[in-house]
Design a protein around this motif. Structure first.
Motif, PDB file in Angstrom:
ATOM      1  N   UNK A 109     -11.126  -2.557  -3.065  1.00  0.00           N
ATOM      2  CA  UNK A 109     -11.841  -0.345  -3.290  1.00  0.00           C
ATOM      3  C   UNK A 109     -11.134   0.225  -2.531  1.00  0.00           C
ATOM      4  N   UNK A 110     -10.227   0.237  -1.574  1.00  0.00           N
ATOM      5  CA  UNK A 110      -9.854   1.198  -0.930  1.00  0.00           C
ATOM      6  C   UNK A 110      -9.099   1.840  -2.157  1.00  0.00           C
ATOM      7  N   UNK A 111      -7.686   0.053  -3.309  1.00  0.00           N
ATOM      8  CA  UNK A 111      -7.053   1.100  -4.087  1.00  0.00           C
ATOM      9  C   UNK A 111      -7.174   1.598  -4.925  1.00  0.00           C
ATOM     10  N   UNK A 112      -8.176   1.291  -5.029  1.00  0.00           N
ATOM     11  CA  UNK A 112      -9.612   1.949  -6.547  1.00  0.00           C
ATOM     12  C   UNK A 112      -9.877   3.250  -5.898  1.00  0.00           C
ATOM     13  N   UNK A 113     -10.239   3.343  -4.735  1.00  0.00           N
ATOM     14  CA  UNK A 113     -10.445   4.612  -4.189  1.00  0.00           C
ATOM     15  C   UNK A 113      -9.371   5.795  -4.540  1.00  0.00           C
ATOM     16  N   UNK A 114      -8.258   5.506  -4.096  1.00  0.00           N
ATOM     17  CA  UNK A 114      -7.273   5.861  -3.811  1.00  0.00           C
ATOM     18  C   UNK A 114      -6.640   6.052  -5.579  1.00  0.00           C
ATOM     19  N   UNK A 115      -7.928   6.346  -6.209  1.00  0.00           N
ATOM     20  CA  UNK A 115      -6.779   6.793  -7.641  1.00  0.00           C
ATOM     21  C   UNK A 115      -6.110   5.796  -8.302  1.00  0.00           C
ATOM     22  N   UNK A 116      -5.532   4.329  -7.537  1.00  0.00           N
ATOM     23  CA  UNK A 116      -4.415   3.672  -8.185  1.00  0.00           C
ATOM     24  C   UNK A 116      -4.917   2.365  -9.104  1.00  0.00           C
ATOM     25  N   UNK A 147      -7.974  -3.901  10.321  1.00  0.00           N
ATOM     26  CA  UNK A 147      -6.851  -2.771  10.698  1.00  0.00           C
ATOM     27  C   UNK A 147      -8.187  -1.285  10.312  1.00  0.00           C
ATOM     28  N   UNK A 148      -8.790  -1.993   9.162  1.00  0.00           N
ATOM     29  CA  UNK A 148      -9.909  -1.078   8.907  1.00  0.00           C
ATOM     30  C   UNK A 148     -10.712  -0.457  10.353  1.00  0.00           C
ATOM     31  N   UNK A 149     -11.635  -1.688  10.474  1.00  0.00           N
ATOM     32  CA  UNK A 149     -12.211  -1.102  11.670  1.00  0.00           C
ATOM     33  C   UNK A 149     -11.339  -0.269  12.939  1.00  0.00           C
ATOM     34  N   UNK A 150     -10.287  -0.429  13.630  1.00  0.00           N
ATOM     35  CA  UNK A 150      -9.455   0.578  14.351  1.00  0.00           C
ATOM     36  C   UNK A 150      -8.877   2.045  13.918  1.00  0.00           C
ATOM     37  N   UNK A 151     -10.010   1.758  11.856  1.00  0.00           N
ATOM     38  CA  UNK A 151      -9.359   3.070  11.899  1.00  0.00           C
ATOM     39  C   UNK A 151      -8.052   3.905  10.923  1.00  0.00           C
ATOM     40  N   UNK A 152      -6.973   2.215  10.963  1.00  0.00           N
ATOM     41  CA  UNK A 152      -5.689   2.701   9.975  1.00  0.00           C
ATOM     42  C   UNK A 152      -6.378   3.640   8.716  1.00  0.00           C
TER      43      UNK A 152
END
Ligand SMILES: Cc1cc2nc3c(=O)[nH]c(=O)nc-3n(C[C@H](O)[C@H](O)[C@H](O)COP(=O)(O)OP(=O)(O)OC[C@H]3O[C@@H](n4cnc5c(N)ncnc54)[C@H](O)[C@@H]3O)c2cc1C
Ligand code: FES
Length: 360
Positions: free
Chosen positions: A334-341, A216-221
């Motif tokens: 890492x994405x959750x953390x980057x989103x401030x979660x 999903x990341x590779x597809x740009x979701x």
């Protein structure tokens, strides 16, 4: 109060496959509000144990909220304690201690087109989401469902029925390891590429989730269209009283398992603003000697939690201002953390001022 546990009666036990049972709970009228849930959320149950008193385990609700049903689906884990105890022992009329629903693996907009990936028992929250999206929403639903073999497919009949009833909105793709081998990342990516505008949810074994997530990341979701739920066992006891859990939290703090070494806890006092269920709370005396969940509980805030161990995400919030130091984190990537979660049960102060919301 979200902190309270309740004894619920088992209304029904359904043998879904040779190694998966659904348990339907009776929720009395006066607990209906407390046990209201969104699709994808889970219950935490106290499985009796002669060794430890109880083993606390989370199980996703497989029913749809609007059905009025509270059904979990438990698949036996090889050599697992609680899942086998439930499948071997729990019968209609028995009772179990249960914490009210929680969790963040839930669609924000049930009208979205959904791309759902399930593996084995990971179908449980995905089933709740599918049922709700079809019966309450109008979007399209694509389900990629991986299993070992045909006999291990949970909800095979219901899925076939739904695919017939909602032929213009639901596509179910069964992937059987016995026939096709494990799905590769290339195959998953190719499949997902047809639905790149959909919102994705994935739940299943860790390598499968990673392969889907990387695809999903590779597809740009974008992050807000990629959601995943990890199934792990709780080590502690969220059914105990607060003192007991504080002691457990302290033990964790003492262990050398700091997850984000960039942030260092500070002593306080810290000013805290909290947005929860439409209410605003402000305090100016959070000290660095306790995690935020404990502090909020002392202040009488009905903050959600389940495991208190950084394992389940029931306590997740979004940091709007400031920062916290997480003592332990098994669920946020890492994405959750980057989103401030952040996990409120694991948060120590790391800035002079903190503003969080539970409505993110
Ligand atoms: C949010 C979330 C949702 C989940 N949803 C589902 C779901 O829908 N369906 C599903 O099947 N699973 C689900 N899980 C996974 C589930 O919570 C358990 O992790 C899984 O059932 C395995 O638990 P187990 O006790 O059988 O196995 P294990 O946890 O592997 O059992 C071994 C553990 O039990 C301990 N143990 C052994 N004997 C005893 C004893 N006599 N008394 C006490 N402890 C003992 C051992 O020390 C060891 O730690 C979910 C997990 C999470 C976090
Ligand atoms: S309560 Fe489970 S992660 Fe915080």
């Amino acid at each position: 109060m979200a902190t309270e546990s309740f004894v619920l009666k088992v209304l029904d036990v359904v043998e879904e496959t040779a190694d998966a049972h659904s348990i339907v709970f009776e929720v009395p009228e006066d607990l209906q509000e407390q046990f209201g849930y969104t699709p994808g959320q889970f219950l935490t149950v106290a499985v009796p144990s002669e060794q430890t008193g109880l083993a606390a385990r989370c199980y996703s609700l497989s029913s749809a909220p609007h059905s009025g049903r509270h059904q979990i689906t438990v698949k036996r884990t090889v050599d697992g304690y609680a899942s086998n105890w439930i499948c071997d022992n729990l019968r209609e009329g028995d009772t179990l201690r249960v914490l009210p629903p929680s969790g963040i693996f839930t669609p924000r907009d049930i009208e979205s087109d959904l791309l759902l990936f399930a593996g084995g028992s990971g179908i449980t929250p995905i089933m709740s989401i599918t049922r709700t999206a079809l019966e309450k929403g109008h979007g399209k639903v694509v389900l990629f469902y991986a299993n070992r073999d045909e006999s291990s497919v949970i909800f095979a009949r219901e899925l076939a029925e739904m695919a017939g009833e909602y032929a213009d909105r639901l596509v179910v793709v069964h992937w059987l390891e016995s026939v096709q081998g494990l799905p590769t990342q290339e195959q998953l990516l190719s499949f997902a590429s047809y639905f790149s505008s959909y919102t994705a949810f994935v739940c299943g074994p860790a390598p499968y989730m990673k392969a889907v997530s990387d695809s999903l990341k590779e597809l740009g979701f974008p992050r807000d269209r990629r959601h995943q739920e990890k199934f792990v066992s709780l080590g502690g006891n969220p059914f105990g009283d607060v003192e007991e859990m504080q002691a457990a939290a302290q033990t964790l703090a003492d262990a050398d398992d700091h997850e984000d070494d960039d942030e260092q806890p500070i002593a306080g006092p810290i000013a805290v603003e909290v947005e929860l269920d439409g209410e605003q709370f402000s305090f100016d005396d959070w000290q660095g000697d306790k995690v935020l969940l404990e502090f909020l509980e002392e202040k009488g805030v009905d903050a959600p939690f389940s495991c208190r161990e950084g394992n389940c995400s029931a306590c997740a919030c979004v940091v709007l201002e400031g920062e916290v130091k997480l003592k332990h984190n098994e669920v946020l990537d890492a994405d959750d953390l980057a989103d401030g979660i952040r996990l409120v049960c694991q948060s120590l102060p790391a800035s002079e001022k903190l503003k969080i919301t539970y409505n993110g």
